[in-house]
Design a protein around this motif. Structure first.
Motif: not given
Length: 70
Positions: A44, A47, A50
């Motif tokens: 997370w 990145g 999603t």
């Protein structure tokens, strides 16, 4: 161009809910599977995944943890 319906949300409310509750679910997962939770948290933060993917994987891991402890 098709006119935009003012009642249609610009941002998917389901995505907003998942984004809001993902930290809660990750905290819950960290109590049962800390390494998995850390890996998802890193994905997370970097990145790499999603919100939808992170949510799905977190919920699946929580379900797996619940069935493996029964």
């Amino acid at each position: 161009m098709k006119p935009v319906d003012p009642n249609t949300p610009i941002i998917d409310p389901e995505l907003v809910r998942k984004n809001a509750y993902l930290p809660v679910k990750l905290a819950e997962l960290a109590k049962r599977k800390p390494q998995v939770a850390l890996s998802l948290l890193q994905d997370w933060g970097e990145g790499n995944k999603t919100i939808k993917t992170l949510w799905k994987e977190t919920v699946e891991q929580l379900e797996d943890a619940a069935t493996s402890t029964c």
